[in-house]
Write an enzyme that holds these catalytic residues in place. Structure first.
Site, PDB file in Angstrom:
ATOM      1  CG  HIS A 143      33.292  35.888  43.985  1.00 46.16           C
ATOM      2  ND1 HIS A 143      33.049  37.224  44.210  1.00 46.16           N
ATOM      3  CD2 HIS A 143      32.589  35.215  44.937  1.00 46.16           C
ATOM      4  CE1 HIS A 143      32.216  37.351  45.242  1.00 46.16           C
ATOM      5  NE2 HIS A 143      31.928  36.147  45.707  1.00 46.16           N
ATOM      6  CB  CYS A 144      38.303  39.157  43.402  1.00 44.01           C
ATOM      7  SG  CYS A 144      38.525  39.220  41.624  1.00 44.01           S
ATOM      8  CB  VAL A 145      35.807  43.456  43.194  1.00 47.41           C
ATOM      9  CG1 VAL A 145      34.797  44.548  42.828  1.00 47.41           C
ATOM     10  CG2 VAL A 145      36.252  43.641  44.633  1.00 47.41           C
TER      11      VAL A 145
END
Length: 469
Positions: free
Chosen positions: A25-27
């Site tokens: 996942h990212c932000v």
């Protein structure tokens, strides 16, 4: 919010853990490598409370969850799926099987240029500040701020030095990122990039005059005459040189004992790459890069309105396919070779158009979840990031996307016909006006009005008539 329940629903919608290869996942987004994206139940996915949109890019299926929530949903998600937490690089590697050769080539370009974008965008914004200080006719007729207030001239000069550094040493930035991407030592990439802009070489921007005067300096290498020129502002020479450097370095590392690698690997890699670049790679790629630049400039000089219409309209489509990353390299080449770019202003207007269409859905919709997604993705698009608006809203209903690209095509036609130029790549949205050459601010502002008003009004009226939001 019950994060475990949301994770269960997402896992079910994507086809279960059997369809999942890796997850990170990212932000704001879950980034998944799926075996088969075709079995994803898009309708079920869209109806999950935590999900604000989804899209597929570069072989990854990405689900917009939102900042602060995504990490909690992710922990529950990987626990349920039994895949374990993966790094972004591991997911990228797992996603490669979902890409064709063209997609892999585009992804390689993206992976090289995206890491250096902060430096390029920062340079563009600083050049915008310099434009305000030095351009004539903004606040006074035939005078600039530094003409009226000379005490600001030192500040303007310092700003231009700081801003220009990213472009003066552009091959060093590209060399670092390219060699890192290809798997070599980034520090050697920096060195080979800086070798190509060494101050003892003839500056590439002076090459044309030197050819006309017959004063191009040369090396005599055992009877072979090699032009002693630099490659300032060039993209192709350092890309090819970085690839060759990495292949030589890795070849040597696999064959030279560890305890003496420091003595041989770096020196041999740089010497061989340097010689081949100045003798073969540089001249060939320099010519190709100039042909591309000259061809684009000639096309837009002759058919500016048509080029603007096509590129302004197609840019949103290019984002869907990921091919917009190839034009990032062209933009950088244009700025490096000519000092300006006529492509980037159309990119900025295209992003604004997608954001305006998303804002129209926000105004027309009665669904709280859709309203929240539309306003957040609209803001994101106006600040240069269009994927949430594209994949979460506009493509979902189709007509917002069509109205947006039609509007950006018209705006592209107008600003190209007026010859609008940007001094650099900047923030690809509303703040982008600061990267526009000052004499074209009014024309660019008219283009902004087109891509704000037409998608907003057109999408809103159509949504109210269609009653599907």
């Amino acid at each position: 919010m019950n994060h475990k329940k949301q994770a269960e629903q997402i896992l079910e919608a994507i086809g279960g853990k059997e369809n999942l290869s890796a997850a990170t996942h990212c932000v704001t987004r879950l980034r998944l490598a799926l075996h088969d994206e075709g079995i994803v139940d898009q309708e079920k996915l869209n109806n999950i409370d935590a999900v604000k949109g989804s899209f597929s890019t570069n072989g990854q299926f990405q689900i917009v969850v939102g900042q602060g929530t995504v990490d909690k949903v992710y922990k529950e998600f990987v626990a349920l799926a039994g895949v374990g937490e993966s790094s972004k690089e591991e997911v990228k590697e797992a996603s490669k099987g979902n890409m064709n050769p063209l997609q892999r080539a585009i992804k390689t370009l993206a992976d090289i240029f995206i890491p250096i974008l902060p430096a390029i965008v920062t340079a563009g914004l600083l050049l915008g500040i310099n434009n305000i200080l030095t351009a004539q006719g903004i606040f006074w007729d035939d005078q600039s701020i530094i003409d009226v207030y000379p005490q600001w001239s030192g500040i303007a000069n310092m700003i231009i030095i700081i801003a220009n550094t990213a472009f003066v040493f552009l091959p060093g930035l590209i060399g670092w990122s390219a060699v890192k991407k290809f798997g070599g030592s980034p520090i050697l990439g920096i060195v080979i990039g800086l070798v190509l802009v060494h101050p003892d070489l003839l500056n590439a921007w002076s090459y044309g005059d030197a050819v006309a005067e017959g004063s191009v300096p040369t090396w005599d290498l055992f009877g072979l005459t090699v032009e002693k020129i630099g490659y300032q502002g060039q993209v192709l020479p350092v890309l090819v040189a970085s690839y060759l450097l990495t292949k030589i370095e890795l070849f040597l590392r696999n064959r030279i004992p560890d305890n003496i690698q420091l003595l041989f690997v770096g020196p041999i890699s740089l010497l061989v790459t340097g010689f081949l670049t100045f003798i073969i790679i540089g001249p060939i790629t320099f010519a190709i890069g100039n042909w591309i630049t000259d061809g684009l400039v000639a096309t837009f000089d002759t058919f500016a309105w048509l080029g603007g219409l096509i590129y302004g309209g197609l840019y949103g489509v290019l984002v869907i396919t990921g091919m917009h990353h190839t034009f990032l390299a062209v933009d950088i080449q244009l700025v490096g070779s000519t000092g300006t770019t006529f492509l980037w202003p159309m990119l900025a207007l295209s992003n604004i158009a997608q954001g305006s269409a998303a804002f129209a859905i926000w105004l027309a919709s009665k669904d709280d979840k859709l309203k929240g997604l539309s306003v957040s993705s609209g803001i994101s698009a106006w600040l240069g990031i269009t994927e949430p608006a594209l994949f979460g809203v506009n493509l979902r209903f189709k007509y917002p996307f069509i109205i947006a690209i039609t509007s950006s095509a018209l705006a592209g036609l107008y600003i190209s016909a007026q010859g609008v130029l940007a001094s650099s790549i900047g923030v690809g949205g509303v703040p982008g006006i600061f990267s526009i050459v000052a004499e074209y601010w009014l024309d660019f502002a008219i283009g902004m009005v087109i891509v704000i008003v037409l998608p907003l009004v057109g999408t809103y009226l159509y949504a109210k008539r269609k009653k599907d939001v």
